[in-house]
Design a protein around this motif. Sequence first.
Motif, PDB file in Angstrom:
ATOM      1  N   THR A 137      46.724  -4.458  12.437  1.00  0.00           N
ATOM      2  CA  THR A 137      45.718  -5.450  12.029  1.00  0.00           C
ATOM      3  C   THR A 137      44.398  -4.769  11.672  1.00  0.00           C
ATOM      4  O   THR A 137      43.757  -5.093  10.664  1.00  0.00           O
ATOM      5  CB  THR A 137      45.505  -6.468  13.149  1.00  0.00           C
ATOM      6  OG1 THR A 137      46.746  -7.109  13.446  1.00  0.00           O
ATOM      7  CG2 THR A 137      44.483  -7.517  12.757  1.00  0.00           C
ATOM      8  N   ALA A 138      43.968  -3.816  12.505  1.00  0.00           N
ATOM      9  CA  ALA A 138      42.735  -3.078  12.211  1.00  0.00           C
ATOM     10  C   ALA A 138      42.865  -2.299  10.914  1.00  0.00           C
ATOM     11  O   ALA A 138      41.901  -2.191  10.135  1.00  0.00           O
ATOM     12  CB  ALA A 138      42.403  -2.140  13.372  1.00  0.00           C
ATOM     13  N   SER A 147      43.773   1.149  18.084  1.00  0.00           N
ATOM     14  CA  SER A 147      43.871   0.299  19.271  1.00  0.00           C
ATOM     15  C   SER A 147      43.994   1.207  20.477  1.00  0.00           C
ATOM     16  O   SER A 147      44.410   2.370  20.350  1.00  0.00           O
ATOM     17  CB  SER A 147      45.074  -0.644  19.172  1.00  0.00           C
ATOM     18  OG  SER A 147      46.295   0.087  19.122  1.00  0.00           O
ATOM     19  N   TYR A 159      40.250  -2.067  16.641  1.00  0.00           N
ATOM     20  CA  TYR A 159      40.685  -3.459  16.744  1.00  0.00           C
ATOM     21  C   TYR A 159      39.711  -4.270  17.598  1.00  0.00           C
ATOM     22  O   TYR A 159      39.174  -3.789  18.608  1.00  0.00           O
ATOM     23  CB  TYR A 159      42.081  -3.534  17.357  1.00  0.00           C
ATOM     24  CG  TYR A 159      42.497  -4.942  17.697  1.00  0.00           C
ATOM     25  CD1 TYR A 159      42.918  -5.820  16.696  1.00  0.00           C
ATOM     26  CD2 TYR A 159      42.435  -5.402  19.006  1.00  0.00           C
ATOM     27  CE1 TYR A 159      43.273  -7.115  17.005  1.00  0.00           C
ATOM     28  CE2 TYR A 159      42.793  -6.697  19.318  1.00  0.00           C
ATOM     29  CZ  TYR A 159      43.208  -7.557  18.316  1.00  0.00           C
ATOM     30  OH  TYR A 159      43.553  -8.843  18.611  1.00  0.00           O
ATOM     31  N   PHE A 173      48.017  -4.556  16.951  1.00  0.00           N
ATOM     32  CA  PHE A 173      46.559  -4.493  16.858  1.00  0.00           C
ATOM     33  C   PHE A 173      46.118  -3.349  15.946  1.00  0.00           C
ATOM     34  O   PHE A 173      45.176  -3.496  15.144  1.00  0.00           O
ATOM     35  CB  PHE A 173      45.950  -4.326  18.249  1.00  0.00           C
ATOM     36  CG  PHE A 173      46.167  -5.518  19.143  1.00  0.00           C
ATOM     37  CD1 PHE A 173      46.518  -6.748  18.609  1.00  0.00           C
ATOM     38  CD2 PHE A 173      46.005  -5.425  20.529  1.00  0.00           C
ATOM     39  CE1 PHE A 173      46.710  -7.851  19.426  1.00  0.00           C
ATOM     40  CE2 PHE A 173      46.191  -6.524  21.349  1.00  0.00           C
ATOM     41  CZ  PHE A 173      46.546  -7.746  20.788  1.00  0.00           C
TER      42      PHE A 173
END
Length: 940
Positions: free
Chosen positions: A643-644, A625, A659, A640
Amino acid sequence: MGHAGANTDGWARRHGTSSLKHNNRALFSFQLSPVSAFFSLPPTPLPDERNNREWSSLVRVVVAAGILGTGLLTWSSFHQTSKDHVNRELPTADLVLTAVRRKLGSTESALMALAGLRLASGEVTLAELQQFVGSLERDGRSLEGIGTLGYAAAEPGKAPIRVIAPLDPGNKHLLGSDLWQLLRSPAAQALRPDATPPPQSRLLPGRSVPGKPPFLVQTLPFGSSTDTASDKPEPPTLWAFATLPLPDVLRAALNHPLIQLREPVDLQLYLGDRATPAQLLYDSRNLAQDGVLPHAQARPFESGGQRWLLLVQAPQAAPSLRLPPWVGVLLLGLTTTLLAALLTRQLLRRSQLAERGERSMEAMRRSWEASLQLFGIHRLAFSLIREGVVITDSDGSILSCNEAYAAISGYAEEELVGRNPRFMSAGHRSPAFYAALWEQLLGSGHWEGEVLNRRPSGELYPAWLRMGVVRDASGAPSHFVAAMADLTRLREKDQQLADQGYHDPLTQLPNLQKAELHLAEMCQGPQPLVLIWIELDGIKRIEESFGQAKGDRLVQVVVDRLGRFLGPTDFLAKVGRSEFLIVQTQEPSDPTGLQRASRILAGITDPMGTTPKLELALSAWAGLSCFPKDSREPESLLLFASTALGQARRKGPQSILHYSAEMTVRSRHRLALEAHLQRAVESGQLELQYQPQVDGQGNLLGAEALLRWRSPKFGLVSPLEFLPIAEASDLIHRIGEWVLQDACRQWQVWLQAGFDPGRLAVNLSNRQFQDPSQTVAKLVEACLRRTGLGVARLELEITESCLMSPIGAREQLLELEAMGVELAIDDFGTGFSSLSTIHTYPIRKLKIDRSFVTGVDVNPTSQAIVRATLAMAVGLGVSTLAEGVERPEELDFLRGCGCGAFQGYLFSRPLAAEAFEALLRKRTAAVPVPGGEPAKVHRP
């Protein structure tokens, strides 16, 4: 012993006797408590009721005998007077002797107490000796008749006086003089150090100045020990001595309340057994008269290792007037009777008092010994306390402290005594703080809190202080006692714990909390940043196979390699067991950071990279990110990147993703799937489909049970989408049990209906072998028992990764084989298994993965893999089945290579239970497939 300040008023005469008067300014609380207890015994009680009854009876007997004997008192007046004089003189001499013995005994007790003080204190100063004498004087009579008290050293040929009290001009010249020069007796030679030491105290005459009246010197040796190899005792190291002026000591003896003389007496005291002028020490007659007292009663006695002779003479009574015989007889009879009664009463009282005195002396001796023992215990306990303890007077001046207090403060004890503890204060507290402290201390008697002090070196240290007040009889504060604990180490431990809370214990790198704080600081500037969240793949498997230490070593190697990619402004943190976060300044040529992340992943997973080398293969994923492109909030940037990373993990090894907003959508969709999957089993949303398995001639061999999820919200959800979610949680155990139970139940229904569906194949998840509640063998046994399905009809499929599971999977597979369940490896060739692993497990079938079957007729690589797999199966003695057969050309190639069973869309898609049952109804007999032609099987 604690230090205390004291002053002495001096010596004074009181009630005609020599005494000491001592005024203590401040005294350590238990410095003289044993002595005070020894000389504070209650007065001798009066005779009890039983003794009074005995006395009354005896007096009545005496009176009766006197009245009956009155007639016998017809003697002449002179003879009667002489006889009465003798009868009165005899008990007077005994009484005087008893008084002298008692007084010398009390003086010996004072010497014993003086020796005990020296033994308990180690070294006695003049001030401490004066304090001791003051405590003896409070008894009222213990020091009457004593001139001086002190200590003399036992040196070869002499005994120099070290300490003497009182230290007035008359006695000051005695300091350092030889004690033996004061003694004028051949018997004193026995006291010299080169002679055999006496076992107890000695009493000898002496003169301070020639021509002066003599006095007695009472000495007590102490400090010697007995050699275990010889019975001869060692010489003493010290002498305790007391000088006894003869007029004072005899006057004090006769003035004792227990001694009641009816008239004055004359006394002479001689050294030895004979009354010779050379041995005369004391004559109480006021006029200078030579010679022995006429008509005196001699009382020899022994005291202090010497023989003494005491002469006692009562004055002659005046001759009585001549009376008529009957009057004389009557008066004489009555007088004799009365005197006999009184004398009997007095003798009985003296006997009782003497017995009480002996018991009192014994009790005093026992009390003294107990007090000395208690004093030693208190002193030892005071020195062993690890907290610093200090005692001050009412003005706050330090009187005494223990070793711990001196060690904590950094000052020696002699530097502290007499000073106020406030000189150690660091000055960081306001006057209001100390005002509140004293208000609470004087009000409640207690205070505790933290203070900051300064050592002599200037070092500051925090301390926890607890204070208490000691009050006198009037309620006014007399002393203050404080206990102090050093908080330096506690503060250091608190700091260490705080550091540990923000750092990883293995690598000492900042953890996630510290990374978030540092990232917040970095986000305050304008410089664009790139967050790279890296997760290592394989660490858990390595730890399960080789142990925790091997995993820790690999993590440290990775940390060392990551450090090679960091610049001076970059930040590295360890945010999980095998996860790392790198915050770097964004490069203009690589705005997304993907190129840099790719180099980092390649560098940390290269087995032959720069030293230190990796001992085992690793892979990794990374999520990125950017600040401020993706967000300006540190929490959002971390979310983020995480999540990525999750999306890259599902994509495969060495995947790196930046991300995007779609990732959040997919992540939320995954969370929604997980929430609905929780209720899928109970609400009947899960269903099974069955895909047929056939041989080379198209005969039905069985079917594989395949799980499907028909969600009211999401529709038909692919197993590739929801099974990873189930395997990431404990849902896989419930779902796996339901699949096995429902498939076995349905298979048994078809068998009971007269169909022959062949063998049922059911997939097992690796997580099911890690179920803590039950083993897979127990699960299968329970399902077969409930459904009634025969074990020969069941085939269980596992993946190659199951063969690399932790300890316990192989044992469970062996249990299944023992039950008669056939085991197959699904998707063979895509995992990490090897021949050395497979041959140790009870495997009976290999299922060739669809990735090798698709296009096998035209793909040389797939052809080589398939041929090798089939050859290996022949060597191992296991059967094979090809998955994903969709084209006739693929079937021809596989059948030509010797593959015996097939599964795929060429024969049938997965069928619902109703469709599969319809297939069973149509295919009552198998039709052979002509050579080279596709198998003619029913396709929905």
